[in-house]
Design an enzyme around this catalytic site. Sequence first.
Site, PDB file in Angstrom:
ATOM      1  CB  SER A 153      -5.148  -3.744  -3.054  1.00 25.05           C
ATOM      2  OG  SER A 153      -3.969  -4.245  -2.490  1.00 25.05           O
ATOM      3  CG  ASP A 182      -8.995  -4.324   3.081  1.00 24.28           C
ATOM      4  OD1 ASP A 182     -10.008  -4.345   3.823  1.00 24.28           O
ATOM      5  OD2 ASP A 182      -8.264  -3.328   2.947  1.00 24.28           O
ATOM      6  CG  HIS A 185      -4.221  -2.246   0.399  1.00 25.08           C
ATOM      7  ND1 HIS A 185      -4.516  -3.548   0.118  1.00 25.08           N
ATOM      8  CD2 HIS A 185      -5.186  -1.837   1.251  1.00 25.08           C
ATOM      9  CE1 HIS A 185      -5.616  -3.918   0.761  1.00 25.08           C
ATOM     10  NE2 HIS A 185      -6.048  -2.879   1.453  1.00 25.08           N
TER      11      HIS A 185
END
EC number: 3.1.1.61
Lengths: 190, 285
Positions: free
Chosen positions: A14, A134, A41
């Site tokens: 991310s 996540d 992401h």
Amino acid sequence: MSTPFPQAVVIGASAGGVQALREVLRCFPARFPAPVLVVQHIPRDRPSGLAALFDGECPLPVAEAEDKEPLCPGVVLFAPPDYHLLVEDRSTVSLSRDEPVLYSRPAIDPLFESAADVFGAGLLGILLTGASSDGSAGVAAVRREGGTVWIQDPDEAVSPVMPASAIAFAGADAIVTLRDLCRRLGSFTP
Amino acid sequence: MPRLVLEALMSTETELFDLELKVLLEAVYLRYHYDFRHYAVSSLRRRMRHAMSRHGLERLSDLQHRVLHDPAFFAEAMQYFTVQVSEMFRDPGYFAALREHAVPVLKTYPSIKVWVAGCSTGEEVWSMAILLEEEGLLDRAVIYATDINPKALEAAESGVFALDRMALFSRNYQAAGGRHSLSDYFTTGYGGAVFDRRLKKQVVFADHSLATDAVFSEVHLVSCRNVLIYFNRELQDRAVGLFHDSLVRRGFLGLGAKESLQFGAHAADFEACSAQQRLYRRTAA
């Protein structure tokens, strides 16, 4: 090195991930004999340039996944914007527009969990820098099914939250610097 | 110990889950005639796990028990079997491609039929109606809007969407080449944006399953976006076969942004009209 040769590799990243991926993807040996699936992401509402960005830089071919695309050894597939990337079976990926996970679509958990379901102990999961949690459930699923997980050392990560939460939630088989990671990947010579 | 028992003991959690999933889908089919048996298993697993955790159920067979014995629970649980997410003019480039490539051809027919397959809660249908209206085609068009989910169809027919979605829908509409302002098509009331009834006078909302039902009409355009991703390849082939049989020669087929015909059985039956926007045409054969 005792890590068995993986049947598939999943990577999640991310915040700070593009730079980390740039270093990691370079380390795969050419003709790496397993498919590599990546969720970074990205914003939902515009095209992702990631596949194009990495295609020239990585020894392996890199593409953005299409629904029901075949999983090919030595090919890196990125999740497209606004879709989750899932492993359907040993030879196929699926996309979905299920709910975002922690505001992200694509998200890391759906990829890791679906890959764990299919590849079990044959799966290698790699979790890199990021500012959300996540990936924690995904790491837990990979380890529960007998797969191996390497997580970037939070002390080194641009954003330590994601690796730290996964380590706290599910543990890791190794906590690695990008340099370690590179060495480990390089040792997977066919 | 009998061999069968031994093998069962050696199954992993995932294998047992998949076994229970198979039994559940078969049971739903036999009990309610909804056929999810050929849906993509990766996202079904995920949605079933959500359903279990939402309802505090430990095993998928517990979910099966409730689904079988309580039709009202099944009606609620439908949301876990099908995915209801859409936007008006989602992927604006697709609607722009329809204007550019399909509309000029559709204008050559005295009357046209459009099939929005898997229309869910209607965002695509209302977008299509607006597009046809602006192109002067709506009065001679029939739009079939089909889905398997009765609640979704009901929502689609109501044409009421949450007000807080209108900013996004308007941006999409403009990016899709909208000729006016999206707000020209709705009034606010009942806590939402109520779309102009006039737009749906040519729309037929109907229950239709791509998994079990047959072709019902000859159409000039099929728009089926982000539905095939939830099917496995076998069911994708069935659905695309239905579209093929339904389309007039050289009729148009539009898919979702990451859906492709190239991995399926009907790849040769269509040619790309705008590969980027996943707009195809039935070949002449």
